[in-house]
Enzyme design. Structure first.
Site, PDB file in Angstrom:
ATOM      1  N   GLU A 170       0.784  -1.241   0.000  1.00 19.85           N
ATOM      2  CA  GLU A 170       0.000   0.000   0.000  1.00 19.85           C
ATOM      3  C   GLU A 170       0.820   1.297   0.000  1.00 19.85           C
ATOM      4  O   GLU A 170       0.776   2.070   0.972  1.00 19.85           O
ATOM      5  CB  GLU A 170      -0.936   0.028   1.216  1.00 19.85           C
ATOM      6  N   GLU A 370      -5.991  -8.014   1.243  1.00 20.84           N
ATOM      7  CA  GLU A 370      -6.704  -7.477   2.420  1.00 20.84           C
ATOM      8  C   GLU A 370      -8.134  -7.128   2.024  1.00 20.84           C
ATOM      9  O   GLU A 370      -8.362  -6.511   0.982  1.00 20.84           O
ATOM     10  CB  GLU A 370      -6.063  -6.185   2.955  1.00 20.84           C
TER      11      GLU A 370
HETATM   12  C1  GAL Z   1      -4.648  -1.102   5.433  1.00 21.99           C
HETATM   13  C2  GAL Z   1      -3.288  -1.450   5.996  1.00 21.99           C
HETATM   14  C3  GAL Z   1      -3.366  -2.346   7.194  1.00 21.99           C
HETATM   15  C4  GAL Z   1      -4.507  -2.017   8.139  1.00 21.99           C
HETATM   16  C5  GAL Z   1      -5.796  -1.833   7.380  1.00 21.99           C
HETATM   17  C6  GAL Z   1      -6.994  -1.456   8.242  1.00 21.99           C
HETATM   18  O1  GAL Z   1      -4.603   0.084   4.724  1.00 21.99           O
HETATM   19  O2  GAL Z   1      -2.509  -2.113   5.013  1.00 21.99           O
HETATM   20  O3  GAL Z   1      -2.119  -2.327   7.827  1.00 21.99           O
HETATM   21  O4  GAL Z   1      -4.180  -0.993   8.964  1.00 21.99           O
HETATM   22  O5  GAL Z   1      -5.630  -0.872   6.379  1.00 21.99           O
HETATM   23  O6  GAL Z   1      -7.198  -0.097   8.293  1.00 21.99           O
END
Ligand code: GAL
Length: 473
Positions: A170, A370
């Site tokens: 990211e 994710e």
């Molecule tokens: C993403 C990040 C994670 C986690 C998630 C929840 O942007 O890669 O580390 O924080 O958001 O907000």
């Protein structure tokens, strides 16, 4: 929409994700060097007094992670995405490799594999060694070389155990988080703007470029060494959308925001070019992005093996308030929209995004690296149970959206919930829970939530709909 049982095939990976700094604790164990996040939280207290990564959810402790892996096995996970910490592996960022850290992660990976869980190793999830952050971090073009050297150390030490590597996580959200951290440090407060404003556009495009080049350099080096495995980047992709009744200027702004946050990365990786509208905006504003003529081609020539997609929400965009500036674009969240911590809840946009990877980018193999949500006030322990009904619905509907995109041809190979556990949510500290497994911060006791039960059913191949997300209390 029901989740089709066919999703539970042998090959499709059903997993969960976490990141070193958010879970490990033990921030000085085994010779670890300081990271920029130790600086932010422990030295500068940017997440508030007493909020520290020193314990987090104690995941560096093998007794604890063995219990957690046993829970993952019980849920049926077949994959676990975790990150290794650069300042553990190379404490000052550039010097010698730390054998104690290598031994720790090799043990952790063996423990996962012994439970039948495939490791997906992320090399970099934001915990830049403090010495390199002080030398400019990703703003310094030398970061490409720094990362390549670190990646070589990871490949040399883990290529025999791991064949799925996420090189970098990211870039745009990391940059926005850093901008916010610096605003809190300097002014006591700040805005979290993933879409950079005019003042931060040049430095953002510059760091995105360096991070992409760093990924490309690592990929090339992996190949030169003859290692076998799949390498990709995890990108936060944001469909940029307008509200009904948006003006032409709003629509134009959404297209530009798409250029900065999505096409900047995807065009470079899959077409070997940076998007012309963003380059034109940068030159009209006289921005120094540091992009050199062959950079996008170098990134395209890397031919990453898969695309990691991190999806939480689309981004609402409107024309900003900068007078006379055609390109002024700003993100916002309409007050009436149903939303989670990370924005509007829109599984339809998740499906559309995956469809776009097929229609515009040649249908690359995709891992959902994710996807998840947290909702204010939802994760409350009652009678020994946590009924996270909204997270449960979020997951079930987004998995259904993914399956629907797959049935229309999107090449998705696996799915990872963010996150396995409640953990340290960066500058929000411990206030924003995202886990399927509840963590009692005082005792480290784990309790799988309703969402974990439903996810286990999805993995088993049960037909599950959001109507199955029913509170038990
Ligand atoms: C993403 C990040 C994670 C986690 C998630 C929840 O942007 O890669 O580390 O924080 O958001 O907000």
């Amino acid at each position: 929409m029901a989740v089709s049982p066919s999703a539970a095939t042998d090959k499709f990976l059903w997993g969960a994700a976490s990141a070193a700094y958010q879970v490990e604790g033990s921030t000085t164990a085994d010779g670890k060097g300081p990271s920029v996040w130790d600086d932010y939280l422990d030295r500068l207290h940017l997440a508030g007094p007493g909020i520290s990564g020193a314990v987090a959810i104690d995941f560096y402790n093998r007794d604890q992670h063995l219990k957690d892996i046993a829970l993952f096995k019980k849920l049926g996970l077949t994959s676990y995405r975790f990150s290794v910490s650069w300042p553990r592996i190379i404490p000052d960022g550039l010097g010698p490799v730390n054998p104690a850290a290598i031994a720790h992660y090799r043990q952790f990976i063996s423990d996962l594999k012994a439970a039948g869980i495939k490791p997906m190793l992320t090399l970099y999830h934001w915990d830049m060694p403090a010495s390199l952050a002080a030398a400019g971090g990703w703003e310094n073009r030398d970061s490409v070389k720094w990362f390549e050297r670190y990646a070589d150390a990871i490949f040399a030490n883990f290529h025999d155990q791991v064949d799925l590597f996420v090189l970098l996580n990211e870039p745009s959200v990391e940059r926005a988080t850093k901008t916010l951290a610096e605003a809190i440090r300097d002014n006591g407060k700040g805005d979290f703007k993933i879409l950079p404003d005019a003042d931060h556009m040049a430095v953002s495009l510059k760091t995105y470029n360096h991070i992409l080049l760093a990924g490309a350099a690592a990929k090339k080096s992996f190949e030169v060494h003859g290692y076998k495995g799949q390498l990709g980047l995890a990108l936060p992709l944001f469909p940029t959308i307008n509200e009904d009744g948006a003006s032409d200027a709003d629509k134009k702004s959404a297209v530009l925001a798409d250029g900065v946050l999505n096409r900047w990365f995807l065009d470079a990786m899959y077409k070997g070019t940076y998007p012309q509208d963003v380059l034109d905006m940068a030159s009209a504003r006289g921005l120094d992005t540091g992009v050199q003529p062959d950079d996008a081609k170098t990134i395209g020539d890397a031919h990453f093996d898969f695309l990691g997609v991190n999806f939480y929400s689309p981004m609402y965009v409107r024309h900003g308030a900068m007078p006379g500036d055609d390109f002024s674009a700003e993100q916002y969240l309409p007050k009436t929209v149903y939303s989670a911590f990370n924005g509007a809840v829109r599984p339809d946009q998740f499906k559309a995004l995956l469809g776009r990877m097929k229609s515009e980018y040649g249908n690359p193999p995709v891992y959902i690296t994710e996807n998840g949500a947290g909702f204010a006030g939802e994760d409350v322990m009652k009678n020994g149970k946590v009924d996270d009904v909204q997270r449960c619905r979020y997951l079930v509907t987004h998995i259904a959206a993914m399956k629907s995109a797959m049935s229309e041809g999107a090449d998705v190979r696996g799915y990872h919930v963010w996150s396995s556990h409640d953990n340290l949510e960066w500058l929000s500290g411990y206030a924003s829970r995202f886990g399927m497994i509840y963590v009692d911060w005082d005792t480290q006791k784990r309790t799988p939530k309703l969402s974990a039960d439903l996810y286990a059913r999805v993995i088993r191949g049960d037909k599950v709909t959001e109507a199955d997300c029913v509170a038990r209390n």
